[in-house]
Design a protein around this motif. Structure first.
Motif, PDB file in Angstrom:
ATOM      1  N   THR A 248      -0.059  -1.382   0.406  1.00  0.00           N
ATOM      2  CA  THR A 248       0.026  -1.213   1.866  1.00  0.00           C
ATOM      3  C   THR A 248       0.516  -2.487   2.533  1.00  0.00           C
ATOM      4  O   THR A 248       1.345  -2.444   3.456  1.00  0.00           O
ATOM      5  CB  THR A 248      -1.344  -0.799   2.426  1.00  0.00           C
ATOM      6  N   LEU A 249       0.008  -3.635   2.089  1.00  0.00           N
ATOM      7  CA  LEU A 249       0.455  -4.906   2.652  1.00  0.00           C
ATOM      8  C   LEU A 249       1.958  -5.107   2.461  1.00  0.00           C
ATOM      9  O   LEU A 249       2.660  -5.559   3.370  1.00  0.00           O
ATOM     10  CB  LEU A 249      -0.300  -6.058   1.992  1.00  0.00           C
ATOM     11  N   GLN A 250       2.450  -4.752   1.299  1.00  0.00           N
ATOM     12  CA  GLN A 250       3.872  -4.936   0.999  1.00  0.00           C
ATOM     13  C   GLN A 250       4.738  -3.954   1.773  1.00  0.00           C
ATOM     14  O   GLN A 250       5.741  -4.338   2.383  1.00  0.00           O
ATOM     15  CB  GLN A 250       4.098  -4.773  -0.505  1.00  0.00           C
TER      16      GLN A 250
ATOM     17  N   ASP B 103      -8.476 -11.673  -8.293  1.00  0.00           N
ATOM     18  CA  ASP B 103      -7.642 -10.511  -8.624  1.00  0.00           C
ATOM     19  C   ASP B 103      -6.501 -10.350  -7.629  1.00  0.00           C
ATOM     20  O   ASP B 103      -5.348 -10.090  -8.019  1.00  0.00           O
ATOM     21  CB  ASP B 103      -8.495  -9.237  -8.646  1.00  0.00           C
ATOM     22  N   LEU B 104      -6.793 -10.502  -6.348  1.00  0.00           N
ATOM     23  CA  LEU B 104      -5.766 -10.322  -5.325  1.00  0.00           C
ATOM     24  C   LEU B 104      -4.757 -11.468  -5.334  1.00  0.00           C
ATOM     25  O   LEU B 104      -3.570 -11.251  -5.083  1.00  0.00           O
ATOM     26  CB  LEU B 104      -6.417 -10.177  -3.946  1.00  0.00           C
ATOM     27  N   VAL B 105      -5.219 -12.672  -5.627  1.00  0.00           N
ATOM     28  CA  VAL B 105      -4.282 -13.800  -5.729  1.00  0.00           C
ATOM     29  C   VAL B 105      -3.329 -13.583  -6.899  1.00  0.00           C
ATOM     30  O   VAL B 105      -2.118 -13.799  -6.788  1.00  0.00           O
ATOM     31  CB  VAL B 105      -5.039 -15.134  -5.865  1.00  0.00           C
ATOM     32  N   LYS B 106      -3.870 -13.127  -8.013  1.00  0.00           N
ATOM     33  CA  LYS B 106      -3.015 -12.835  -9.169  1.00  0.00           C
ATOM     34  C   LYS B 106      -2.008 -11.728  -8.845  1.00  0.00           C
ATOM     35  O   LYS B 106      -0.881 -11.727  -9.358  1.00  0.00           O
ATOM     36  CB  LYS B 106      -3.873 -12.423 -10.357  1.00  0.00           C
ATOM     37  N   ALA B 107      -2.419 -10.801  -7.998  1.00  0.00           N
ATOM     38  CA  ALA B 107      -1.530  -9.692  -7.624  1.00  0.00           C
ATOM     39  C   ALA B 107      -0.461 -10.122  -6.619  1.00  0.00           C
ATOM     40  O   ALA B 107       0.469  -9.361  -6.336  1.00  0.00           O
ATOM     41  CB  ALA B 107      -2.353  -8.539  -7.053  1.00  0.00           C
ATOM     42  N   GLY B 108      -0.596 -11.348  -6.056  1.00  0.00           N
ATOM     43  CA  GLY B 108       0.426 -11.871  -5.157  1.00  0.00           C
ATOM     44  C   GLY B 108       0.123 -11.766  -3.684  1.00  0.00           C
ATOM     45  O   GLY B 108       1.027 -11.631  -2.862  1.00  0.00           O
ATOM     46  N   ILE B 109      -1.154 -11.875  -3.313  1.00  0.00           N
ATOM     47  CA  ILE B 109      -1.492 -11.692  -1.896  1.00  0.00           C
ATOM     48  C   ILE B 109      -1.200 -12.926  -1.047  1.00  0.00           C
ATOM     49  O   ILE B 109      -0.962 -12.806   0.168  1.00  0.00           O
ATOM     50  CB  ILE B 109      -2.976 -11.275  -1.741  1.00  0.00           C
ATOM     51  N   LEU B 110      -1.198 -14.115  -1.640  1.00  0.00           N
ATOM     52  CA  LEU B 110      -1.011 -15.333  -0.836  1.00  0.00           C
ATOM     53  C   LEU B 110       0.335 -15.368  -0.112  1.00  0.00           C
ATOM     54  O   LEU B 110       0.373 -15.661   1.092  1.00  0.00           O
ATOM     55  CB  LEU B 110      -1.192 -16.580  -1.703  1.00  0.00           C
ATOM     56  N   PRO B 111       1.464 -15.082  -0.777  1.00  0.00           N
ATOM     57  CA  PRO B 111       2.733 -15.066  -0.029  1.00  0.00           C
ATOM     58  C   PRO B 111       2.780 -13.983   1.038  1.00  0.00           C
ATOM     59  O   PRO B 111       3.479 -14.132   2.046  1.00  0.00           O
ATOM     60  CB  PRO B 111       3.786 -14.830  -1.119  1.00  0.00           C
ATOM     61  N   LEU B 112       2.009 -12.911   0.853  1.00  0.00           N
ATOM     62  CA  LEU B 112       1.967 -11.865   1.872  1.00  0.00           C
ATOM     63  C   LEU B 112       1.212 -12.357   3.112  1.00  0.00           C
ATOM     64  O   LEU B 112       1.587 -12.037   4.245  1.00  0.00           O
ATOM     65  CB  LEU B 112       1.303 -10.602   1.316  1.00  0.00           C
TER      66      LEU B 112
ATOM     67  N   THR C  40      -4.929  -7.036   6.750  1.00  0.00           N
ATOM     68  CA  THR C  40      -5.403  -8.409   6.561  1.00  0.00           C
ATOM     69  C   THR C  40      -6.897  -8.506   6.823  1.00  0.00           C
ATOM     70  O   THR C  40      -7.625  -9.223   6.118  1.00  0.00           O
ATOM     71  CB  THR C  40      -4.640  -9.370   7.486  1.00  0.00           C
ATOM     72  N   ARG C  41      -7.371  -7.780   7.819  1.00  0.00           N
ATOM     73  CA  ARG C  41      -8.815  -7.774   8.103  1.00  0.00           C
ATOM     74  C   ARG C  41      -9.579  -7.180   6.921  1.00  0.00           C
ATOM     75  O   ARG C  41     -10.649  -7.681   6.543  1.00  0.00           O
ATOM     76  CB  ARG C  41      -9.089  -6.977   9.379  1.00  0.00           C
ATOM     77  N   LEU C  42      -9.046  -6.121   6.346  1.00  0.00           N
ATOM     78  CA  LEU C  42      -9.664  -5.536   5.157  1.00  0.00           C
ATOM     79  C   LEU C  42      -9.688  -6.554   4.017  1.00  0.00           C
ATOM     80  O   LEU C  42     -10.694  -6.680   3.304  1.00  0.00           O
ATOM     81  CB  LEU C  42      -8.906  -4.275   4.745  1.00  0.00           C
ATOM     82  N   THR C  43      -8.599  -7.275   3.846  1.00  0.00           N
ATOM     83  CA  THR C  43      -8.534  -8.321   2.818  1.00  0.00           C
ATOM     84  C   THR C  43      -9.647  -9.344   3.016  1.00  0.00           C
ATOM     85  O   THR C  43     -10.325  -9.756   2.059  1.00  0.00           O
ATOM     86  CB  THR C  43      -7.165  -9.030   2.863  1.00  0.00           C
ATOM     87  N   ARG C  44      -9.836  -9.737   4.245  1.00  0.00           N
ATOM     88  CA  ARG C  44     -10.887 -10.723   4.545  1.00  0.00           C
ATOM     89  C   ARG C  44     -12.266 -10.196   4.187  1.00  0.00           C
ATOM     90  O   ARG C  44     -13.083 -10.891   3.571  1.00  0.00           O
ATOM     91  CB  ARG C  44     -10.826 -11.095   6.029  1.00  0.00           C
ATOM     92  N   HIS C  45     -12.520  -8.943   4.512  1.00  0.00           N
ATOM     93  CA  HIS C  45     -13.838  -8.366   4.246  1.00  0.00           C
ATOM     94  C   HIS C  45     -14.136  -8.247   2.754  1.00  0.00           C
ATOM     95  O   HIS C  45     -15.265  -8.496   2.316  1.00  0.00           O
ATOM     96  CB  HIS C  45     -13.953  -6.983   4.899  1.00  0.00           C
ATOM     97  N   VAL C  46     -13.126  -7.872   1.967  1.00  0.00           N
ATOM     98  CA  VAL C  46     -13.386  -7.665   0.537  1.00  0.00           C
ATOM     99  C   VAL C  46     -13.360  -8.959  -0.269  1.00  0.00           C
ATOM    100  O   VAL C  46     -13.753  -8.974  -1.442  1.00  0.00           O
ATOM    101  CB  VAL C  46     -12.390  -6.651  -0.084  1.00  0.00           C
TER     102      VAL C  46
ATOM    103  N   GLN D 127      -5.087  -2.200  -5.758  1.00  0.00           N
ATOM    104  CA  GLN D 127      -3.676  -1.804  -5.871  1.00  0.00           C
ATOM    105  C   GLN D 127      -3.171  -1.191  -4.576  1.00  0.00           C
ATOM    106  O   GLN D 127      -2.066  -1.492  -4.113  1.00  0.00           O
ATOM    107  CB  GLN D 127      -3.506  -0.822  -7.024  1.00  0.00           C
ATOM    108  N   LEU D 128      -3.999  -0.334  -3.975  1.00  0.00           N
ATOM    109  CA  LEU D 128      -3.597   0.326  -2.735  1.00  0.00           C
ATOM    110  C   LEU D 128      -3.498  -0.686  -1.590  1.00  0.00           C
ATOM    111  O   LEU D 128      -2.615  -0.587  -0.730  1.00  0.00           O
ATOM    112  CB  LEU D 128      -4.597   1.431  -2.389  1.00  0.00           C
TER     113      LEU D 128
END
Length: 467
Positions: free
Chosen positions: A158-160, A189-198, A173-179, A153-154
């Motif tokens: 932060t991305l938004q 989970d992150l795709v469902k939360a809407g990370i792809l358009p970000l 984005t680097r953190l996203t890649r690592h996790v 969630q955090l």
């Protein structure tokens, strides 16, 4: 084969014993401990192989530097001292960069919870927030299991909220890649939360920032791989479709590439991402319609000496050639000659030979007209030369055999010229050395008209079962 594990405390205790009981110096004590455990079949991958650092005056036991910093960070979080916290976060991140063993030890001592709390406290201070993201990114590299719901969630928040800040976007984005690397659940989970358009949006918003574009491409690729061995099926294909259909991923990447015509490293990332997204026939055609093929052909001609970029362009062309209509477009654009040129120019590179031969094999498949262009351009000879130079590389051998097989399967007139190039002996050698080459090698020999034993494994007839 190592299959046993020990704790950091056990290793440290043996090192201390070597120093006190046997009067060894620090380096000798560590070396002796390593030899002792490895002889017992212990895996020391996650062990810090160094002597503990002495603690402060008021502490009674020594500890590793990363745990000392973790203790200081915990105190600053408890006191909500953002200024102290910010400095310690950088030092902690640097310690995590020392290696997986350091990150693992910190993770075992609840470092994730402490850094997450610091991240939340730093929200109103840009520099401190960057340092918190750096620390969390460093900690989770190779440890994606640490991330949980509140961290997800955090991360999204932060991305938004920081979408307009290039440096903040880069760190997040680097953190996203690592996790997400090798962690299917985090990806889903992150795709469902809407990370792809970000992620695609960051390429559009910061299209002139090479670091952001490079990192976003890498993160997008991780969203479309099935690399988590713990799950039987991933959602890589679904995520690729979402990137293309819902977020105009192909157009975003092709437009971004036009900005970095003089930056081979960014272009390599963009081409690598494009190749991963071409998972459907229509997507391959879309790349052509958007001008992506012409761009890649020009790129291959202009940057033929840049190995990494050439490899990624060849990979993208290989993916595009999955569409029969695009095969013709590549051949008509002069792409086949450039692929042959790339193989011959970088004959010493097994990766380029592999990707180049794979691309030629795809272009030749079910396309006699393309086979003629490839033969006239020296494609068969280039494939055979690759086999000679890389006899131990199974991928090169397989793809080169596939080139030969596809060239002659519907155009038998090419068999004799290819045999005169020495194809039979090279294919027989590949078959004898690499078990994985057996099927494709036999198919190539068969279509060349060579004598080959084709064993019938099953006739499809019913019979009694003998126990």
């Amino acid at each position: 084969m190592a299959c046993r594990w020990i704790t950091q405390e056990t290793f440290d205790a043996v090192v201390q014993e070597n120093m006190t009981e046997f009067e060894m110096d620090a380096d000798e004590a560590v070396k002796e401990a390593i030899q002792q455990f490895e002889s017992q079949g212990v895996d020391l991958t996650n062990i810090i192989k160094a002597v503990q650092k002495p603690c402060g005056e008021n502490e009674t036991a020594s500890n590793h530097a990363i745990l000392q910093l973790l203790g200081s960070l915990r105190k600053s979080v408890d006191s909500s001292s953002v200024s102290d916290m910010s400095k310690i976060l950088v030092q902690f991140g640097d310690q995590c960069k020392q290696g997986l063993a350091h990150r693992y030890l910190a993770g075992q001592k609840s470092a994730y919870t402490v850094v997450l709390a610091a991240w939340k406290l730093c929200a109103g201070d840009r520099e401190a927030l960057l340092n918190a993201l750096y620390a969390m990114s460093s900690l989770t590299e190779g440890q994606p299991d640490l991330l949980e719901a509140s961290g997800q969630q955090l991360l999204m928040q932060t991305l938004q909220e920081q979408a307009g800040d290039a440096e903040m976007t880069l760190f997040t984005t680097r953190l996203t890649r690592h996790v997400c690397l090798k962690h299917e659940q985090n990806r889903q989970d992150l795709v469902k939360a809407g990370i792809l358009p970000l992620l695609t949006g960051s390429i559009v918003t910061h299209g002139a920032d090479a670091d952001v574009v490079r990192e976003a491409c890498s993160a997008l690729r991780i969203m479309i791989v099935d690399d988590d061995i713990r799950v039987p099926f991933g959602h890589a294909h679904d995520h690729a479709k979402m990137i293309v259909l819902e977020n105009s991923g192909l157009k975003v990447l092709i437009e971004a590439a036009k900005v970095f015509t003089d930056n081979p490293s960014v272009l390599s990332e963009l081409c690598a991402t494009l190749s991963r997204l071409c998972v459907r026939n229509e997507f391959c055609q879309d790349v052509v319609d958007l001008g992506g093929l012409n761009f890649m052909v020009a790129l291959l001609a202009d940057c033929i000496d840049h190995q990494e970029l050439v490899k990624q362009v060849l990979s993208a062309m290989r993916a595009l050639a999955g569409n029969d209509d695009v095969k013709d477009a590549i051949a008509n654009s002069g792409g086949t000659d450039l692929i042959v040129l790339a193989i011959t120019r970088h004959l010493s590179s097994p990766q380029i030979c592999d990707q180049g031969c794979a691309a030629l094999a795809m272009l030749a498949l079910r396309k006699p007209e393309n086979c003629k262009v490839i033969m006239e351009g020296g494609g068969a000879l280039a494939a055979l030369q690759a086999m000679k130079v890389h006899p131990k590389d199974v991928n090169v051998q397989k793809q080169a055999c596939m080139v030969i097989r596809n060239l002659v399967s519907r155009t038998r007139d090419f068999s004799q010229p290819i045999l005169e190039m020495g194809a039979e002996s090279l294919i027989l050698q590949a078959r004898s050395v690499h078990r994985d080459c057996d099927d494709v090698a036999k198919a190539a020999l068969r279509d060349l008209g060579c004598k080959v034993e084709l064993r019938e494994l099953w006739t499809g007839q019913k019979g009694s079962l003998v126990r």
